[in-house]
Design an enzyme around this catalytic site. Structure first.
Site, short mmCIF file in Angstrom:
data_model
loop_
_atom_site.label_atom_id
_atom_site.label_comp_id
_atom_site.label_asym_id
_atom_site.label_seq_id
_atom_site.Cartn_x
_atom_site.Cartn_y
_atom_site.Cartn_z
N ASP A 173 0.83 -1.20 0.00
CA ASP A 173 0.00 0.00 0.00
C ASP A 173 0.87 1.25 0.00
OD1 ASP A 173 0.80 0.46 2.63
OD2 ASP A 173 -1.14 -0.01 3.51
N GLU A 216 -6.11 2.23 -0.66
CA GLU A 216 -4.78 2.40 -1.24
C GLU A 216 -3.98 1.12 -1.12
OE1 GLU A 216 -4.27 3.82 3.09
OE2 GLU A 216 -5.84 3.69 1.59
#
Length: 296
Positions: A173, A216
Site C-alpha cells: 500500500d 490504497e
C-alpha cells in the site's frame, strides 16, 4: 532522473438489470466511476449540462465539481464537450479541455466522476461488454478489483497444488496516503492511484493478477514464483515508485510504498496466504515504511 507518469483514466460497476435496448445510431454516457457506477444516460439533440447545482442534466454533488461544470452539445452532426470555466477543469482522455470533439469510447472526467461516451450502431453489445469489465475492474487503476482477486486467489492455489508449482502473493500500500488526501484533496489522491496503477501494470507479467483490494492497498499474485522471487519483484516495484514523480495539475511530488510477501505452502488456504502477506506488510510499516518484508 526520476520517472514521470501521467494520469490514466479507467473503469468499475455495481450490477443493474432491466435496462431497455437503445435504438441504433444513438449516443450515451456510462458512469465508470462515481455515483451510480454502471448507469447509462442517453444523450439527445439538446445540450447536456453537467454540474453540482440544479438545474443540470447530470447532477454531481461533489466539492470538486463546479455549479455548471461542463456541457455536451451537437454541432454539424458531431458531438462536442466544452468546459464551462470550471475550477478543476474538464478532462477528455486525460487532457484538460476547453472544447473538443468527442469520439466513440472517449472518457470524460468531471471532478472525481469518470464517464465514457459511446455511440454507433452496436452500442447495446458494447455496453454489456463494458458492464462486464466494470464488474471485474477497478475504476481508477485499471487493475482487477477485489471481487476479481477473490476469485483468482483460490483458483491459483488450486492450480499450484495440482501441478506442484510455486505461488506467491505480494500485498502493498501507499505510505501516508491519507496525508495526500488531506493536503491536496481527493481528486489528487485519485490521480496518484491512477498513476500508480499504470506504473505497476507496466512492470508485471501478463499472467500475474494485479488487483486493488482496498482504498490504497493492492495485491499482486505471482504464479510459479517463490518467496525469493516475490521479494525481488516487490523490491523492484518499491524502487520504481520511490523514484517516480507523480504529477497532479501543477503539483509534483513523490510517494513510497510498503510491501509484504508470502509464498503458498501445501495445505495453506487462500485466507491464510493473504493473512501471512498482510502481516508481513504490517511488519514493513512498523519497520519504518518504504520497505519490503517477506513472511517466514
Amino acid at each position: 532522473m526520476r520517472e514521470k507518469y501521467a494520469t490514466v483514466e479507467t473503469s468499475s460497476y455495481t450490477g443493474r438489470t432491466s435496462i431497455p435496448d437503445l435504438p441504433e445510431g444513438t449516443a450515451f454516457l456510462v458512469v465508470l466511476y462515481g455515483p451510480d457506477m454502471g448507469r447509462r444516460i442517453q444523450l439527445g439533440a439538446d445540450p447536456f449540462i453537467i454540474g453540482r447545482v440544479e438545474p443540470v442534466d447530470l447532477l454531481l454533488p461533489e466539492d470538486s465539481v463546479s455549479r455548471k461544470h461542463a456541457r455536451l452539445f451537437l454541432r454539424g452532426g458531431r458531438r462536442y464537450a466544452e468546459d464551462l470555466g470550471s475550477t478543476n477543469s474538464t478532462f477528455v482522455n486525460d487532457a484538460p479541455i476547453r472544447e473538443v470533439e468527442l469520439t466513440n469510447g472517449a472518457q470524460i472526467k468531471v471532478g472525481r466522476t469518470i464517464l465514457k461516451y459511446m455511440t454507433g450502431d452496436d452500442v447495446e453489445a458494447r455496453y454489456h461488454e463494458e458492464i462486464y469489465l466494470l464488474m471485474m475492474s477497478d475504476a481508477l487503476t485499471q487493475a482487477r478489483n477485489k471481487r476479481a482477486f477473490d476469485e483468482a486467489l483460490p483458483r491459483e492455489i488450486s492450480r499450484a497444488e495440482r501441478y506442484r508449482r510455486e505461488l506467491s502473493l505480494v500485498v502493498f500500500d501507499i505510505d501516508h496516503f491519507k496525508r495526500i488526501n488531506d493536503t491536496h484533496g481527493h481528486v489528487a489522491g485519485d490521480s496518484v492511484l491512477q498513476q500508480l496503477g499504470g506504473l505497476v501494470r507496466a512492470r508485471v507479467r501478463e499472467h500475474d493478477t494485479f488487483a486493488r483490494v482496498g482504498g490504497e492497498e493492492f495485491a499482486l499474485l505471482l504464479p510459479e514464483v517463490d518467496v525469493g522471487g516475490a521479494g525481488v519483484v516487490a523490491e523492484k516495484l518499491r524502487a520504481s515508485v520511490a523514484s517516480a514523480v507523480f504529477s497532479v495539475r501543477d503539483l509534483e511530488f513523490t510517494i513510497t510504498i510498503s510491501a509484504g510477501c508470502a509464498t503458498w505452502r501445501p495445505g495453506c488456504s487462500a485466507a491464510e496466504l493473504y493473512e501471512r502477506a498482510d502481516k508481513a506488510l504490517y511488519a514493513a510499516k512498523q519497520g519504518g515504511r518504504n520497505r519490503v518484508v517477506a513472511a517466514p
